[in-house]
Design an enzyme around this catalytic site. Structure first.
Site: not given
Ligand code: NAP
Length: 489
Positions: A246, A283
């Site tokens: 998501e 999100c």
């Molecule tokens: P994020 O930085 O992508 O983090 C989510 C998880 O993914 C973390 O555990 C992070 O771990 C891991 N991760 C990120 N990049 C990675 C990579 N290249 N390889 C492996 N693991 C990786 O996202 P966030 O900052 O928590 O959230 C913000 C985003 O989420 C916004 O874009 C928002 O719109 C979206 N969001 C979507 C929903 C939905 O329901 N669709 C809900 C909430 C948020 P590390 O930090 O250890 O890398």
């Protein structure tokens, strides 16, 4: 190393601790795999009891958990208390669902004598839990999309052990919640493998977890970048597995002329509130507002700008998220076709909302403008007709939501617009604002790529459980299996 950081000040609090090692991750997955068969065959009452006990435990520790979440996220006590309420509501809701038989629902076709195709054997389609689920928390919902959030609740309801990767933006809260969950699992007499937890602030931890051979599916909530990277890892395994990602979304909101006939200043104020809710870190935060050209549209945009200038978003979740927000806004600012309407960033400690305006044609032509800027940053897209609004939606592509204001009267144009909205979004709203996602059976929180990597599934609402239940058709099963009424052996 992991470190708890106070979101409002950036100050490091307490000890630093090491992220999970490769061996620890493998052990967590092994424990989950060992628990998977027994947990899959648990009766509904047992799983319901587990989910309710997890909700009770969260509530019992509310004061400390919410204070910790506030320190690490800066989201404020009212919002975080509300989010904890939603999280326990969700856990209990899944308990109700399981207890009323949702996880064990089956389709039974009686045998028909005679030659095929009319004649057939008895076929009973049951659903079996898929196995250990790797669960990635998001930073912006420290409860509802984190350690005991919707993905964990739905996987446990389905009968799948979970291995949660805590988010490094709220590490202390994550490990406290995990300790609490482990105690509940133990008190319920279930094996520890039912709930496992790993932590890391480097991508290696997540990658190792997704590559672990016993992991059967991944539930991910987070950025487009992170989601796409991990989806690739899941797809490139020797045995590829489902990746329920998501991701981010721009959540277009279309204002039709008839909506502006009523109190457009009030609508603008409501919208500004939604844009700045949680400093725009939702999100479902509206990122693109499609407004008709003309004086009524001008008045609405001007009211929106005034309302936004009066808003004061709080500190963002982390320095990294703030820097990404500023980079996104700077990129918009540098786009010649875009006129900044609210751009009073003075480089202060707190983020300021940004509002820019662009024509429909320029927006459609510039793909960079279709990407989410996570935070209180919004583009107003001015369109000459409902037909052009429809083209704007088509250009954006997948989104968690589309909101249509003023679609009350049916016409060929409105039908086309509604059709375009249902083509690109998981949820289409005809009133209100997209922030706020109800947990119900009819909810669909997903949508075509890039909102979700699996557009047929939802991560919010009770249908989220279906992601972890794989259909198996039993042909002429023995009576003892039928007597189990869908509970896996
Ligand atoms: P994020 O930085 O992508 O983090 C989510 C998880 O993914 C973390 O555990 C992070 O771990 C891991 N991760 C990120 N990049 C990675 C990579 N290249 N390889 C492996 N693991 C990786 O996202 P966030 O900052 O928590 O959230 C913000 C985003 O989420 C916004 O874009 C928002 O719109 C979206 N969001 C979507 C929903 C939905 O329901 N669709 C809900 C909430 C948020 P590390 O930090 O250890 O890398």
């Amino acid at each position: 190393m992991l470190q708890s950081i106070e979101a409002r000040t950036g100050a490091a609090i307490g000890e630093r601790w090491a992220e999970s090692t490769g061996t620890e991750i493998d052990e967590a997955v092994r424990a989950a795999a060992n628990a998977a068969d027994d947990f899959a065959s648990t009766a509904a009452a047992r799983r319901g009891a587990l989910l309710r006990a997890l909700a009770d435990a969260l509530e019992a520790d509310r004061e400390a958990l919410v204070a910790l979440a506030d320190r690490e996220s800066g989201l404020g006590l009212p919002r975080l208390n509300g989010e904890l309420d939603r999280t326990t509501f969700q856990l209990r809701g899944f308990a109700d669902e399981v207890e009323r038989g949702a996880a064990h629902a089956l389709t039974d076709d009686a045998a028909v004598a005679g030659a095929p195709p009319a004649g057939r054997p008895r076929l009973t389609c049951v659903r079996v839990p898929i196995g250990p689920v790797a669960m990635f928390s998001a930073s912006n919902f420290p409860f509802a999309f984190s350690v005991l959030g919707g993905d964990t609740a739905s996987a446990l309801a389905a009968g799948c052990p979970v291995v949660v990767k805590g988010h490094p933006a709220h590490p202390e809260l994550s490990r406290r919640t995990a300790v609490l969950a482990r105690k509940v699992v133990d008190a319920q007499g279930l094996p520890a493998g039912v709930f496992q937890f790993v932590q890391g602030a480097s991508i290696e931890v997540g990658v190792r977890l997704v590559r672990a051979p016993a992991i059967a599916a991944v539930a991910f909530t987070g950025s487009y970048k992170g989601g796409i990277a991990l989806a690739k890892v899941a797809a490139e395994r020797p045995r590829p597995i489902p990746f329920y990602g998501e991701l981010g979304s721009v959540n277009p909101l279309v204002v039709l002329p008839s909506a502006l006939a009523s109190d457009s200043a009030e609508l603008a104020a409501t919208l500004a509130g939604s844009i700045c809710l949680g400093a725009g870190q939702f999100c479902t935060s509206p990122g693109v507002i499609v407004v008709p050209e003309g004086t009524a549209g001008d008045a609405f945009v001007s009211a929106l700008a005034t309302a936004l200038r009066g808003m004061q978003p709080h500190a963002m979740l982390s320095a990294g998220i703030r820097a990404t927000f500023e980079r996104g806004v700077a990129q918009w600012r540098g786009t010649p076709q875009l006129a900044p309407l609210v751009d009073d960033d003075t480089g202060g400690e707190l983020p300021r909302p940004f509002l820019g305006e662009v024509s429909g044609a320029d927006f459609i032509a510039n793909r960079a403008l279709h990407e989410e800027v996570f935070g209180s940053a919004v583009l107003v897209v001015r369109v000459a007709s409902t037909h052009e609004a429809t083209q704007v939606l088509a250009a954006i592509g997948g989104s968690l939501t589309v909101t249509l204001w003023g679609a009350e009267t049916q016409s060929e144009d409105t039908r086309r617009l509604v059709r375009a909205a249902t083509q690109v979004a998981g949820r289409v709203l005809f009133s209100g604002v997209p922030t706020g996602v109800a947990v119900t059976a009819a909810q669909h929180h997903g949508g075509p790529y890039p909102a979700s990597t699996q557009p047929f599934t939802t991560s919010v609402g009770y249908a989220a459980m279906d992601r972890f239940l794989r259909p198996v058709a039993l042909q002429d099963p023995p009576q003892w299996m039928l007597d189990r009424k869908g509970v896996p052996v």
